[in-house]
Design a protein around this motif. Structure first.
Motif, PDB file in Angstrom:
ATOM      1  N   TYR A  33     -27.646  25.689  -7.715  1.00  0.00           N
ATOM      2  CA  TYR A  33     -26.582  25.367  -8.670  1.00  0.00           C
ATOM      3  C   TYR A  33     -25.385  24.770  -7.941  1.00  0.00           C
ATOM      4  O   TYR A  33     -24.972  25.276  -6.887  1.00  0.00           O
ATOM      5  N   GLY A  34     -24.820  23.732  -8.514  1.00  0.00           N
ATOM      6  CA  GLY A  34     -23.585  23.171  -8.003  1.00  0.00           C
ATOM      7  C   GLY A  34     -22.473  23.359  -9.014  1.00  0.00           C
ATOM      8  O   GLY A  34     -22.659  23.082 -10.191  1.00  0.00           O
ATOM      9  N   ILE A  35     -21.330  23.886  -8.550  1.00  0.00           N
ATOM     10  CA  ILE A  35     -20.127  23.864  -9.383  1.00  0.00           C
ATOM     11  C   ILE A  35     -19.354  22.635  -8.926  1.00  0.00           C
ATOM     12  O   ILE A  35     -18.879  22.577  -7.789  1.00  0.00           O
ATOM     13  N   LEU A  36     -19.276  21.654  -9.783  1.00  0.00           N
ATOM     14  CA  LEU A  36     -18.735  20.348  -9.419  1.00  0.00           C
ATOM     15  C   LEU A  36     -17.397  20.103 -10.111  1.00  0.00           C
ATOM     16  O   LEU A  36     -17.264  20.324 -11.311  1.00  0.00           O
ATOM     17  N   VAL A 195     -28.701  17.619  -3.671  1.00  0.00           N
ATOM     18  CA  VAL A 195     -29.090  18.975  -3.273  1.00  0.00           C
ATOM     19  C   VAL A 195     -29.425  19.890  -4.452  1.00  0.00           C
ATOM     20  O   VAL A 195     -30.312  20.731  -4.357  1.00  0.00           O
ATOM     21  N   CYS A 196     -28.713  19.723  -5.569  1.00  0.00           N
ATOM     22  CA  CYS A 196     -28.775  20.720  -6.644  1.00  0.00           C
ATOM     23  C   CYS A 196     -29.792  20.398  -7.736  1.00  0.00           C
ATOM     24  O   CYS A 196     -30.049  19.232  -8.036  1.00  0.00           O
ATOM     25  N   THR A 197     -30.337  21.452  -8.338  1.00  0.00           N
ATOM     26  CA  THR A 197     -31.206  21.299  -9.520  1.00  0.00           C
ATOM     27  C   THR A 197     -30.379  21.412 -10.795  1.00  0.00           C
ATOM     28  O   THR A 197     -30.708  20.817 -11.813  1.00  0.00           O
ATOM     29  N   HIS A 198     -29.291  22.212 -10.731  1.00  0.00           N
ATOM     30  CA  HIS A 198     -28.432  22.446 -11.897  1.00  0.00           C
ATOM     31  C   HIS A 198     -26.971  22.214 -11.512  1.00  0.00           C
ATOM     32  O   HIS A 198     -26.605  22.358 -10.348  1.00  0.00           O
ATOM     33  N   VAL A 199     -26.166  21.887 -12.505  1.00  0.00           N
ATOM     34  CA  VAL A 199     -24.749  21.633 -12.233  1.00  0.00           C
ATOM     35  C   VAL A 199     -23.878  22.189 -13.354  1.00  0.00           C
ATOM     36  O   VAL A 199     -24.260  22.180 -14.525  1.00  0.00           O
ATOM     37  N   VAL A 200     -22.734  22.746 -12.953  1.00  0.00           N
ATOM     38  CA  VAL A 200     -21.679  23.134 -13.887  1.00  0.00           C
ATOM     39  C   VAL A 200     -20.488  22.247 -13.541  1.00  0.00           C
ATOM     40  O   VAL A 200     -19.992  22.287 -12.415  1.00  0.00           O
ATOM     41  N   VAL A 201     -20.057  21.406 -14.477  1.00  0.00           N
ATOM     42  CA  VAL A 201     -18.943  20.495 -14.228  1.00  0.00           C
ATOM     43  C   VAL A 201     -17.657  21.124 -14.757  1.00  0.00           C
ATOM     44  O   VAL A 201     -17.562  21.495 -15.930  1.00  0.00           O
ATOM     45  N   TYR A 209     -19.701  20.543 -18.715  1.00  0.00           N
ATOM     46  CA  TYR A 209     -21.157  20.423 -18.835  1.00  0.00           C
ATOM     47  C   TYR A 209     -21.803  21.523 -18.019  1.00  0.00           C
ATOM     48  O   TYR A 209     -21.309  21.911 -16.962  1.00  0.00           O
ATOM     49  N   SER A 210     -22.919  22.030 -18.509  1.00  0.00           N
ATOM     50  CA  SER A 210     -23.724  22.987 -17.755  1.00  0.00           C
ATOM     51  C   SER A 210     -25.186  22.727 -18.076  1.00  0.00           C
ATOM     52  O   SER A 210     -25.569  22.718 -19.249  1.00  0.00           O
ATOM     53  N   GLY A 211     -25.983  22.479 -17.054  1.00  0.00           N
ATOM     54  CA  GLY A 211     -27.406  22.224 -17.290  1.00  0.00           C
ATOM     55  C   GLY A 211     -28.064  21.599 -16.082  1.00  0.00           C
ATOM     56  O   GLY A 211     -27.508  21.595 -14.978  1.00  0.00           O
ATOM     57  N   ARG A 212     -29.247  21.071 -16.281  1.00  0.00           N
ATOM     58  CA  ARG A 212     -30.003  20.464 -15.192  1.00  0.00           C
ATOM     59  C   ARG A 212     -29.363  19.142 -14.774  1.00  0.00           C
ATOM     60  O   ARG A 212     -28.877  18.377 -15.611  1.00  0.00           O
ATOM     61  N   VAL A 213     -29.392  18.868 -13.473  1.00  0.00           N
ATOM     62  CA  VAL A 213     -28.852  17.600 -12.960  1.00  0.00           C
ATOM     63  C   VAL A 213     -29.649  16.426 -13.513  1.00  0.00           C
ATOM     64  O   VAL A 213     -29.078  15.437 -13.963  1.00  0.00           O
ATOM     65  N   ASP A 214     -30.995  16.558 -13.515  1.00  0.00           N
ATOM     66  CA  ASP A 214     -31.815  15.421 -13.970  1.00  0.00           C
ATOM     67  C   ASP A 214     -31.623  15.141 -15.460  1.00  0.00           C
ATOM     68  O   ASP A 214     -31.745  14.009 -15.910  1.00  0.00           O
ATOM     69  N   GLU A 215     -31.284  16.172 -16.244  1.00  0.00           N
ATOM     70  CA  GLU A 215     -31.017  15.946 -17.666  1.00  0.00           C
ATOM     71  C   GLU A 215     -29.657  15.279 -17.866  1.00  0.00           C
ATOM     72  O   GLU A 215     -29.473  14.474 -18.769  1.00  0.00           O
ATOM     73  N   MET A 216     -28.723  15.614 -16.999  1.00  0.00           N
ATOM     74  CA  MET A 216     -27.395  15.003 -17.103  1.00  0.00           C
ATOM     75  C   MET A 216     -27.464  13.504 -16.812  1.00  0.00           C
ATOM     76  O   MET A 216     -26.735  12.716 -17.404  1.00  0.00           O
TER      77      MET A 216
END
Length: 298
Positions: A33-36, A195-201, A209-216
């Motif tokens: 998870y990335g908090i971006l 690096v990340c599979t998921h991200v919280v922006v 936003y919160s969810g998968r990086v590839d979906e974003m």
């Protein structure tokens, strides 16, 4: 999925400043998870709260299934939220032996963790001889000594040169591949995307936003266009129902798609409209473009 960390409506105020506002998200086992967010968006404050070094104002969080105290849960967490802090005159091995004593971990773990971060051959070298990248890698080895279920990293590549950045990112990927859940805070879009599979922006303490990086970044992409009939091209684009929005910078027009369309199909359509394109490139939207669109809407 098994939850490692659950955050519900978390708020933190420093006087009149709200650093984190009604933040909710869940970290599930086995993901990165990335908090971006930019500096000042509340990333470090959020990590500080869940690691019990910053007091929350409102809301709550719980580790794992919520049946154990935060104090006991943190024994299953490895974290680096400040600059590596070791004794300069001691070797890497001596420094890690100290950490083992504090954590109640067998010395046998030291070589194993130094191997993971690529420092086994430097274990008898004093900490003061280490480069910044090596110091950061030693800190990761230290955080791994208790075989944590989750590794938390705050801006892990800050201040490193390109080689150091690459090494840290590869180590993070390798640790994740062996089943350790990772939560990292970063202001680097490139880092989260690689690096990340998921991200919280986050922006100003609020979740965008919160969810998968590839979906974003799973958009239909966009066309970069140029044509001699600039104004005519703009009018045709604005009337086209597959074009979501149009951005103009000097002569370059960027047309964002809301449905699939190939470059050749688009080129043929323009030709039928009697518009000859002098430049046509189709690109996939990056995390950067998605991030800018998110923050522009705020």
């Amino acid at each position: 999925m098994e939850a490692i960390l659950t955050i519900n409506n978390l708020t933190k105020k420093f006087g009149y400043l709200t650093a984190v506002k009604n933040l909710s998200f869940t970290i599930n086992k086995g993901n990165v998870y990335g908090i971006l967010g930019p500096n000042g968006s509340g990333k470090s404050t959020t990590l500080g709260i869940v690691l019990n070094v910053v007091n929350k104002t409102q809301g709550d969080f719980h580790w794992f299934d919520g049946t154990i105290s935060t104090h006991d849960a943190l024994k299953k967490v490895g974290a680096i939220i400040e600059r590596p802090n070791f004794y300069a005159y001691m070797t890497a091995e001596q420094n890690l032996k100290l950490v083992c004593r504090i954590k109640g971990v067998d010395y046998a773990k030291i070589d194993e963790k130094l191997e993971i971060v690529g420092l086994l051959d430097r274990k008898t070298h004093k900490f003061r001889t280490y480069s910044l990248g090596m110091k950061q890698r030693l800190a990761i080895a230290s955080a791994l000594l208790n075989d944590p279920e989750i590794l938390i990293l705050d801006e892990p590549t800050n201040g490193l040169d390109p080689q150091g950045i690459h090494q840290i990112r590869q180590i993070i990927k390798n640790i994740a591949a062996n089943g350790t859940t990772i939560l990292l805070a970063s202001h680097l879009l490139d880092e989260v995307e690689k690096v990340c599979t998921h991200v919280v922006v986050l922006r100003k303490g609020e979740k965008l936003y919160s969810g998968r990086v590839d979906e974003m970044i799973n958009s239909h992409g966009f066309f970069e266009l140029k044509a001699d009939k600039h104004e005519e091209l703009l009018r045709v684009l604005e009337a086209h129902n597959t074009i979501d929005k149009v951005k103009v910078e000097d002569e370059l027009i960027t047309a964002f798609l809301n449905a699939p369309m190939s470059a050749s199909e688009f080129n043929q359509f323009m030709f039928n409209q009697n518009i000859l394109l002098s430049h046509l490139v189709k690109r996939k939207e990056s995390l950067e473009e998605q991030f800018l669109q998110l923050t522009d809407q705020q």
